[in-house]
Write a protein that holds these residues in place. Structure first.
Motif, PDB file in Angstrom:
ATOM      1  N   ASP A 122       0.812  -1.214   0.000  1.00  0.00           N
ATOM      2  CA  ASP A 122       0.000   0.000   0.000  1.00  0.00           C
ATOM      3  C   ASP A 122       0.847   1.266   0.000  1.00  0.00           C
ATOM      4  OD1 ASP A 122      -2.312  -1.502   0.035  1.00  0.00           O
ATOM      5  OD2 ASP A 122      -2.455  -1.519   2.232  1.00  0.00           O
ATOM      6  N   THR A 123       2.157   1.133   0.161  1.00  0.00           N
ATOM      7  CA  THR A 123       3.034   2.300   0.176  1.00  0.00           C
ATOM      8  C   THR A 123       4.104   2.155  -0.914  1.00  0.00           C
ATOM      9  OG1 THR A 123       4.609   1.351   1.755  1.00  0.00           O
ATOM     10  CG2 THR A 123       2.699   2.529   2.661  1.00  0.00           C
ATOM     11  N   GLN A 179       7.248   2.744  -0.645  1.00  0.00           N
ATOM     12  CA  GLN A 179       8.415   2.090  -0.052  1.00  0.00           C
ATOM     13  C   GLN A 179       8.218   0.580   0.034  1.00  0.00           C
ATOM     14  OE1 GLN A 179       6.700   4.588   1.307  1.00  0.00           O
ATOM     15  NE2 GLN A 179       8.111   6.349   1.347  1.00  0.00           N
TER      16      GLN A 179
END
Length: 216
Positions: free
Chosen positions: A197-198, A200
């Protein structure tokens, strides 16, 4: 051959002991008989009448236990893992030794361009050094697994990861590592190591997994 008075006395004493002991020495070998009397167990005759007295050499048993063999096996895998850590230090890769295998997790951005399956020129020297390490240990098998994030379809992600793993494997093969020892596969987005979801997390999920198995 000259025999001193002292040696003659030793021989006569030995004969007297043997006679007084009856049949107790009947089953003894010559070497055992001399040992029981505290005498040297071997006499070497040298040219010129010289007599050199030597003692039997003790033969140390060879350790062929499973523990010793396993120690040797573990030693060379430890050496391989240490070399891989040195080779990959600039890539942010993780290298772990676990039982009879070595696990490496290499960030894909160190090896490939974005969504590409061509080895970066900057990573080629590292792969060449890794290939040399593999060639020194033909008793190992190498499994290369590609991984991606879930930003694309399952099919596309798996296809890209397989292409990347195959490119990694083919480079090693061209550097002299036997093709029979290499296995390439793609897992796509099936085994994430971070949150997709990110940005990174998605970046971390692009990685190449290299597992070295000991076949001894």
């Amino acid at each position: 051959m000259k025999i001193s008075k002292t040696s003659m006395c030793c021989v006569l004493s030995a004969l007297l002991v043997a006679c007084s002991s009856g049949d107790r020495t009947a089953d003894m070998s010559y070497s055992d008989w001399r040992h029981s009397l505290g005498m040297p167990t071997q006499i070497d005759m040298k040219p010129g009448g010289n007599t050199v007295i030597t003692k039997e050499k003790k033969v140390e048993p060879v350790d062929t236990s499973v523990a010793q063999i396993g120690k040797t096996k573990g030693d060379y895998m430890t050496v391989m893992a240490r070399q891989f850590r040195k080779d990959l230090i600039s890539t942010g890769a993780q290298v772990k030794q676990q039982d009879s295998k070595i696990l490496m997790r290499i960030p894909s951005q160190s090896v490939f361009g974005t969504n590409q399956a061509k080895i970066k020129p900057s990573f080629e020297p590292i792969l060449k050094t890794m290939a040399e390490n593999f060639k020194k240990h033909p008793e190992t098998m190498v499994r290369i697994v590609g991984h991606t994030d879930n930003s694309d379809s399952v099919l596309n992600s798996k296809t890209l990861s397989l292409r990347q793993a195959s490119a990694f494997s083919n480079f090693l093969r061209l550097e002299g590592v036997s093709a029979e020892r290499l296995l390439a596969e793609g897992k796509g987005s099936l085994e994430p190591i971070a949150n997709n979801d990110t940005p990174q997390g998605r970046l971390k999920n692009f990685y190449v997994e290299v597992i070295v198995y000991n076949l001894r």
